[in-house]
Design an enzyme around this catalytic site. Sequence first.
Site, short mmCIF file in Angstrom:
data_model
loop_
_atom_site.label_atom_id
_atom_site.label_comp_id
_atom_site.label_asym_id
_atom_site.label_seq_id
_atom_site.Cartn_x
_atom_site.Cartn_y
_atom_site.Cartn_z
N HIS A 263 35.90 42.59 46.46
CA HIS A 263 37.09 42.25 45.69
C HIS A 263 38.29 43.09 46.14
O HIS A 263 39.35 42.55 46.47
CB HIS A 263 36.80 42.50 44.20
CG HIS A 263 37.93 42.19 43.28
ND1 HIS A 263 38.02 41.01 42.57
CD2 HIS A 263 39.03 42.90 42.93
CE1 HIS A 263 39.13 41.01 41.84
NE2 HIS A 263 39.77 42.15 42.04
N GLU A 264 38.11 44.40 46.18
CA GLU A 264 39.24 45.26 46.53
C GLU A 264 39.64 45.06 48.00
O GLU A 264 40.82 45.17 48.34
CB GLU A 264 38.91 46.73 46.26
CG GLU A 264 38.64 47.07 44.78
CD GLU A 264 39.71 46.59 43.81
OE1 GLU A 264 40.90 46.52 44.21
OE2 GLU A 264 39.37 46.25 42.66
N HIS A 267 42.06 42.29 48.14
CA HIS A 267 43.42 42.79 47.84
C HIS A 267 44.00 43.54 49.04
O HIS A 267 45.16 43.38 49.40
CB HIS A 267 43.36 43.78 46.66
CG HIS A 267 43.25 43.15 45.31
ND1 HIS A 267 44.15 42.24 44.82
CD2 HIS A 267 42.34 43.35 44.30
CE1 HIS A 267 43.81 41.89 43.58
NE2 HIS A 267 42.71 42.54 43.25
N GLU A 292 45.56 38.48 42.96
CA GLU A 292 44.20 38.28 42.45
C GLU A 292 43.52 37.08 43.13
O GLU A 292 42.30 37.05 43.27
CB GLU A 292 44.25 38.11 40.93
CG GLU A 292 42.93 38.28 40.22
CD GLU A 292 42.32 39.70 40.27
OE1 GLU A 292 42.98 40.62 40.79
OE2 GLU A 292 41.17 39.86 39.82
ZN ZN Z 1 41.75 42.43 41.38
#
Ligand code: ZN
Length: 499
Positions: A263-264, A267, A292
């Site tokens: 997830h990170e 980003h 997101e």
């Molecule tokens: Zn996030």
Amino acid sequence: MGNLTTQYERFADLVKEMADVGHAQALLSWDQEVYMPPQGAASRARAMGTLAGIQHDRQTAPELVDLVTALGVADLQGDMAVNLREVQRGQKRALSLPKALVVELTQTESLSHEAWVEARKNDDFATFQPWLEKIVELKRQVAEAVGYTGSIYNALLDEYEPHACVEEVGPVLADLRQRLVPLVAGIVDSGRGADKLFDQPFDIGPQETFGRRVMADMGFDLEAGRLDVAVHPFCSGTSPKDVRLTTRYSANLMQTSLFGIIHETGHGLYEQGLPDAEGMPVGSAISLGIHESQSRMWENMVGRSHEFWQHYLPVLADHFPQQLAGVHVDRIYAAVNQVESSLIRVEADEVTYNLHILLRFELEKAMIEGDLQVKDLPGAWNERMESYVGIRPESDADGVLQDIHWPVGLIGYFATYTLGNLYAAQLYRKASVDLGDLSGQIASGDLSGLLGWLRTNVHTVGQRRTAAELVQDITGEPLNVDYLMQYLEGKFKPLYGLD
Ligand code: ZN
């Protein structure tokens, strides 16, 4: 004031200096989460306060105000126009907020945070209620001061999802809710039990090695970024050349750690791919929702796909032979895609997660618009949890008191999580069409095609387009719930034997 070029150059110098102050702020807050010893907190808070004051003074300085006014009538084009638009937006907001209101809000948020920590510990909404009432009242004052068209809530939403409004976003989210509730009910009623595959310890060392391997395969450049350990996973940074990610490892939470990294990294890839504009706004992310979309696409559409595990199960099994030798790819795929009605948002799977968000969006909007009193909030929360997710919290600690957002004044923020999922699904569908064999690429461990597509279509755009424009440009249509629903139904109906 000189000619237009001179004026713009001076404007750019001032904006870049503000970005440098922002650079220091970002690094200090990163350090606070990663390295700072507890006793450093007080002097760090003072330093951060000083920098915030310097930033505010610079943003509202007469020279910059005059330059923005002068350039505003000059019909700038291209990146210059984008930079002016965004500086103007921030400056207008800063100028319209009375200093007394800013100070009161900052103090209230800090005290309210403390009150919330106690209230949650004691499961006692009543002690937190006056603080939330005050936050809502101050946020309404903020909205009145900065101004809005349509709903008063738009003034708050705009801070996190610039140029969005509830008149457009609200019906999309309501449509999503109506279609998600029966899908969740069908999954819950299917009665398929939970898989215990991840209910066993996984050593932290190999977890980290594997996480870093996936991160490198995704294309995160460790010469232009770092991964460290912090209590809360996040992504921050100072430029595309210095992106800071954090994660946490726990032997009993292998999935949380792994998907946290993916997830990170999603980003982080966005941050590394933004245009290097030396701190000018054109090089910034479009919105929290678009940010997101990048993390959720990698986490869910890639990381929780069957094709991803076709490639990575053998790699992971090499690290964890005891836990994973002989495990079939179908089993790990099912295990990373379990759906459960749970009370807690941060533990929710990708199907129910959006219902947790939609409930919060609806309730905060109603509070700000004056349709819901704070004292009625716990009841409204519990009713909605029951009708959306099928379970009712036994306590407010597991209900309305669970999130840190409202106590610290983050109202208008929640919707960006679900907007991110909607953007992700619509963009991923288009990437699949454009790339032809995205599934095949992922199954063979090649993640570069998707990254290249995102670089070209999303990352390098910077802030030249709004979120709505970006989606329209890339996919040829406005935000459409069908893509997320098709993705979720296509994945979870077969997994749960529905239809
Ligand atoms: Zn996030």
